[in-house]
Structure formats: C-alpha cells, structure tokens
Write a protein that holds these residues in place. Sequence first.
Motif, PDB file in Angstrom:
ATOM      1  N   ALA A   1       0.856  -1.185   0.000  1.00  0.00           N
ATOM      2  CA  ALA A   1       0.000   0.000   0.000  1.00  0.00           C
ATOM      3  C   ALA A   1       0.892   1.235   0.000  1.00  0.00           C
ATOM      4  CB  ALA A   1      -0.930   0.016   1.215  1.00  0.00           C
ATOM      5  N   LEU A   2       0.374   2.328  -0.548  1.00  0.00           N
ATOM      6  CA  LEU A   2       1.101   3.594  -0.621  1.00  0.00           C
ATOM      7  C   LEU A   2       0.304   4.673   0.097  1.00  0.00           C
ATOM      8  CD1 LEU A   2       2.130   3.597  -4.399  1.00  0.00           C
ATOM      9  CD2 LEU A   2       3.348   2.557  -2.467  1.00  0.00           C
ATOM     10  N   ILE A   3       1.013   5.507   0.840  1.00  0.00           N
ATOM     11  CA  ILE A   3       0.384   6.642   1.523  1.00  0.00           C
ATOM     12  C   ILE A   3       1.130   7.901   1.116  1.00  0.00           C
ATOM     13  CG2 ILE A   3      -0.294   7.668   3.717  1.00  0.00           C
ATOM     14  CD1 ILE A   3      -0.159   4.889   4.963  1.00  0.00           C
TER      15      ILE A   3
ATOM     16  N   LYS B   1       0.506   2.757 -12.189  1.00  0.00           N
ATOM     17  CA  LYS B   1       1.190   1.483 -11.919  1.00  0.00           C
ATOM     18  C   LYS B   1       0.579   0.798 -10.703  1.00  0.00           C
ATOM     19  CE  LYS B   1       5.829  -0.358 -10.965  1.00  0.00           C
ATOM     20  NZ  LYS B   1       7.262   0.017 -10.758  1.00  0.00           N
ATOM     21  N   ALA B   2       0.369   1.562  -9.632  1.00  0.00           N
ATOM     22  CA  ALA B   2      -0.210   0.984  -8.422  1.00  0.00           C
ATOM     23  C   ALA B   2      -1.606   0.446  -8.698  1.00  0.00           C
ATOM     24  CB  ALA B   2      -0.239   2.030  -7.307  1.00  0.00           C
ATOM     25  N   ARG B   3      -2.394   1.176  -9.463  1.00  0.00           N
ATOM     26  CA  ARG B   3      -3.750   0.720  -9.763  1.00  0.00           C
ATOM     27  C   ARG B   3      -3.725  -0.568 -10.586  1.00  0.00           C
ATOM     28  NH1 ARG B   3      -8.312   4.755 -12.018  1.00  0.00           N
ATOM     29  NH2 ARG B   3      -6.874   4.953 -13.787  1.00  0.00           N
ATOM     30  N   ARG B   4      -2.813  -0.665 -11.547  1.00  0.00           N
ATOM     31  CA  ARG B   4      -2.714  -1.877 -12.364  1.00  0.00           C
ATOM     32  C   ARG B   4      -2.397  -3.096 -11.520  1.00  0.00           C
ATOM     33  NH1 ARG B   4       0.473   1.366 -15.716  1.00  0.00           N
ATOM     34  NH2 ARG B   4       2.348   0.204 -15.083  1.00  0.00           N
ATOM     35  N   HIS B   5      -1.628  -2.899 -10.460  1.00  0.00           N
ATOM     36  CA  HIS B   5      -1.219  -4.007  -9.598  1.00  0.00           C
ATOM     37  C   HIS B   5      -2.151  -4.195  -8.402  1.00  0.00           C
ATOM     38  CE1 HIS B   5       2.565  -3.548 -11.859  1.00  0.00           C
ATOM     39  NE2 HIS B   5       2.810  -4.791 -11.511  1.00  0.00           N
ATOM     40  N   GLY B   6      -3.222  -3.428  -8.335  1.00  0.00           N
ATOM     41  CA  GLY B   6      -4.168  -3.569  -7.237  1.00  0.00           C
ATOM     42  C   GLY B   6      -3.630  -3.115  -5.894  1.00  0.00           C
ATOM     43  N   VAL B   7      -2.693  -2.185  -5.906  1.00  0.00           N
ATOM     44  CA  VAL B   7      -2.102  -1.670  -4.672  1.00  0.00           C
ATOM     45  C   VAL B   7      -2.906  -0.461  -4.214  1.00  0.00           C
ATOM     46  CG1 VAL B   7      -0.045  -0.596  -3.652  1.00  0.00           C
ATOM     47  CG2 VAL B   7       0.194  -2.495  -5.269  1.00  0.00           C
TER      48      VAL B   7
ATOM     49  N   MET C   1      -7.280   0.929   4.861  1.00  0.00           N
ATOM     50  CA  MET C   1      -6.977   0.156   3.661  1.00  0.00           C
ATOM     51  C   MET C   1      -6.869  -1.334   3.955  1.00  0.00           C
ATOM     52  SD  MET C   1      -4.306   2.478   1.422  1.00  0.00           S
ATOM     53  CE  MET C   1      -3.116   2.748   2.748  1.00  0.00           C
ATOM     54  N   GLY C   2      -6.853  -1.699   5.225  1.00  0.00           N
ATOM     55  CA  GLY C   2      -6.739  -3.098   5.604  1.00  0.00           C
ATOM     56  C   GLY C   2      -5.363  -3.679   5.356  1.00  0.00           C
ATOM     57  N   VAL C   3      -4.328  -2.851   5.527  1.00  0.00           N
ATOM     58  CA  VAL C   3      -2.948  -3.259   5.266  1.00  0.00           C
ATOM     59  C   VAL C   3      -2.122  -3.022   6.528  1.00  0.00           C
ATOM     60  CG1 VAL C   3      -0.908  -2.863   3.839  1.00  0.00           C
ATOM     61  CG2 VAL C   3      -3.186  -2.668   2.836  1.00  0.00           C
ATOM     62  N   ALA C   4      -1.209  -3.927   6.841  1.00  0.00           N
ATOM     63  CA  ALA C   4      -0.333  -3.754   7.997  1.00  0.00           C
ATOM     64  C   ALA C   4       0.588  -2.556   7.790  1.00  0.00           C
ATOM     65  CB  ALA C   4       0.491  -5.013   8.222  1.00  0.00           C
ATOM     66  N   ALA C   5       0.888  -1.866   8.870  1.00  0.00           N
ATOM     67  CA  ALA C   5       1.720  -0.666   8.788  1.00  0.00           C
ATOM     68  C   ALA C   5       3.054  -0.948   8.108  1.00  0.00           C
ATOM     69  CB  ALA C   5       1.937  -0.087  10.184  1.00  0.00           C
ATOM     70  N   GLN C   6       3.673  -2.066   8.436  1.00  0.00           N
ATOM     71  CA  GLN C   6       4.995  -2.355   7.885  1.00  0.00           C
ATOM     72  C   GLN C   6       4.965  -2.635   6.389  1.00  0.00           C
ATOM     73  OE1 GLN C   6       3.451  -4.182  10.237  1.00  0.00           O
ATOM     74  NE2 GLN C   6       3.724  -6.393   9.913  1.00  0.00           N
ATOM     75  N   ASP C   7       3.788  -2.834   5.832  1.00  0.00           N
ATOM     76  CA  ASP C   7       3.670  -3.090   4.394  1.00  0.00           C
ATOM     77  C   ASP C   7       3.418  -1.821   3.591  1.00  0.00           C
ATOM     78  OD1 ASP C   7       4.057  -5.854   4.590  1.00  0.00           O
ATOM     79  OD2 ASP C   7       1.953  -6.190   5.061  1.00  0.00           O
TER      80      ASP C   7
ATOM     81  N   ILE D   1       4.367   2.120   2.269  1.00  0.00           N
ATOM     82  CA  ILE D   1       5.419   3.103   2.021  1.00  0.00           C
ATOM     83  C   ILE D   1       4.770   4.478   2.007  1.00  0.00           C
ATOM     84  CG2 ILE D   1       6.998   4.049   0.286  1.00  0.00           C
ATOM     85  CD1 ILE D   1       7.849   1.276  -0.384  1.00  0.00           C
ATOM     86  N   VAL D   2       5.380   5.404   2.743  1.00  0.00           N
ATOM     87  CA  VAL D   2       4.895   6.775   2.848  1.00  0.00           C
ATOM     88  C   VAL D   2       5.775   7.680   1.995  1.00  0.00           C
ATOM     89  CG1 VAL D   2       4.648   8.737   4.414  1.00  0.00           C
ATOM     90  CG2 VAL D   2       3.949   6.449   5.158  1.00  0.00           C
ATOM     91  N   PHE D   3       5.149   8.571   1.245  1.00  0.00           N
ATOM     92  CA  PHE D   3       5.869   9.582   0.468  1.00  0.00           C
ATOM     93  C   PHE D   3       5.714  10.918   1.180  1.00  0.00           C
ATOM     94  CE2 PHE D   3       4.633   6.265  -2.473  1.00  0.00           C
ATOM     95  CZ  PHE D   3       5.820   6.006  -3.129  1.00  0.00           C
TER      96      PHE D   3
END
Length: 223
Positions: free
Chosen positions: A9-11, A101-107, A159-165, A167-169
């Motif tokens: 996931a991306l933030i 790119k993220a959308r294509r990969h379902g991220v 987003m239902g994703v673990a924090a360690q997974d 990446i923050v910009f």
Amino acid sequence: MKAETPARALIFDMDGTIVDNMRFHDDAWESWYRGYGLPFERETFSARTAGMAISDIIGPHFPAADAAELDRLAEEKEALYRETYRPHVAALGGLPALLDKARRHGVPMAVGTAAAPANIGLILDTLAIRERFATIVSPSQGFRGKPHPDLFLAAAERMGVAAQDCIVFEDAPNGVEAARRAGMRAVALLTMLPAEAFAGYPNVIATAQDFTALADLPALSFA
C-alpha cells in the motif's frame, strides 16, 4: 522489513509531495504573520512546521483563543494560500505514472495530510485524482497532526494493510518521523529540503526530486 520488499500500500502526503507548492504556503504564512505583527523566519518555518495541524502552529501565538477563533485565524491563512496557488496546481513529475502502476497491480493508496478540507479539494479535484485514493486522512477528522503517527496508522487501517507493508511519500521531517513512529518505510521527496535533511531517519529508503526518479525502486515493483 527490508528496504527492497515490495509495498502492499502507498500513503501520500499532499503539500510538497503530490504537488510542489510549499513556497506558496510560505508566502501565505509570511503575509499572515506580518499582518499580526509576529516574527516570521522563512528559512526555517516549513522545515519546522510542515505536517503539523495548523491549530498547533497558530495556537501558541494566541493562547487565549478558543477553537472557533483558531479556526477563523487558520482560514485567513489558508484563503491567502488558495488564492495564490490555484492557477499553478500541477502534479509532481512522475506522479500520474506511479498512480497508474499501483492501480494496475491492485495496490491501494491513501492520502495522509495536515491540509484543511478546502485545500485537499483544491489539489485532488483540480488534478482529478481523488478517486484514485481509498481514503483521505487529515486532522480535520479528529486525528493529531505529524510527527504523531495517527494519520498514517488510520490510513493503513482503513486500507486493511499492515503498517509495515506501507510506504509513505513525504517532503518534511515531521512526516518522515510520523512514518517512523508508525513503523512504515518512507521515501523523501526533495521539493523543500536537501537529502541531508533526512539522513538521520532509518526508515527512509530513498530520496528523489520527483516520482520519475523512483521508477526502478525495488519497493515499488509490486512484484
């Protein structure tokens, strides 16, 4: 987690990250400070305050002000910023390609920003990218601003994703520190500060002038 492990996931911070607009904020802050006869140190202001809730920036100058008065004072500054920046809204280089790119990969992607709702609308709606994000988190929803990790942790939870997974910009030390406290890796965009400003943060896996330079970053391979 290894720096090269692909993100799930991306933030994104917004100001200085999705767009290169911090000089317009500085202009508005300088006008606002001078209007109230307050000293303003432009050289250090953004680095110290970027990512903080605006009430935390203004509050110490007006200790007797209630929440309504702080909101009024904040809106004075934000209105100045929106008036001057509106004709200049443009995505930071390479951002559209990364979003695609993220959308294509379902991220899934989120925005975690200290910006006021009207400022969020100015950027995301002008760029027509609001629908790209699963959630948008800001102090206006009751969360503490950066360097507290609240915004990023809430984004990951939604987003239902673990924090360690995640990446923050980010473009500011307060934001990178918030990511560190959240247990998240960070990429520092150098729209406001040089790479040296982020050298002391162990969670920073890359620095770049814009998103174009991150095209081959292993953590963004999503493989």
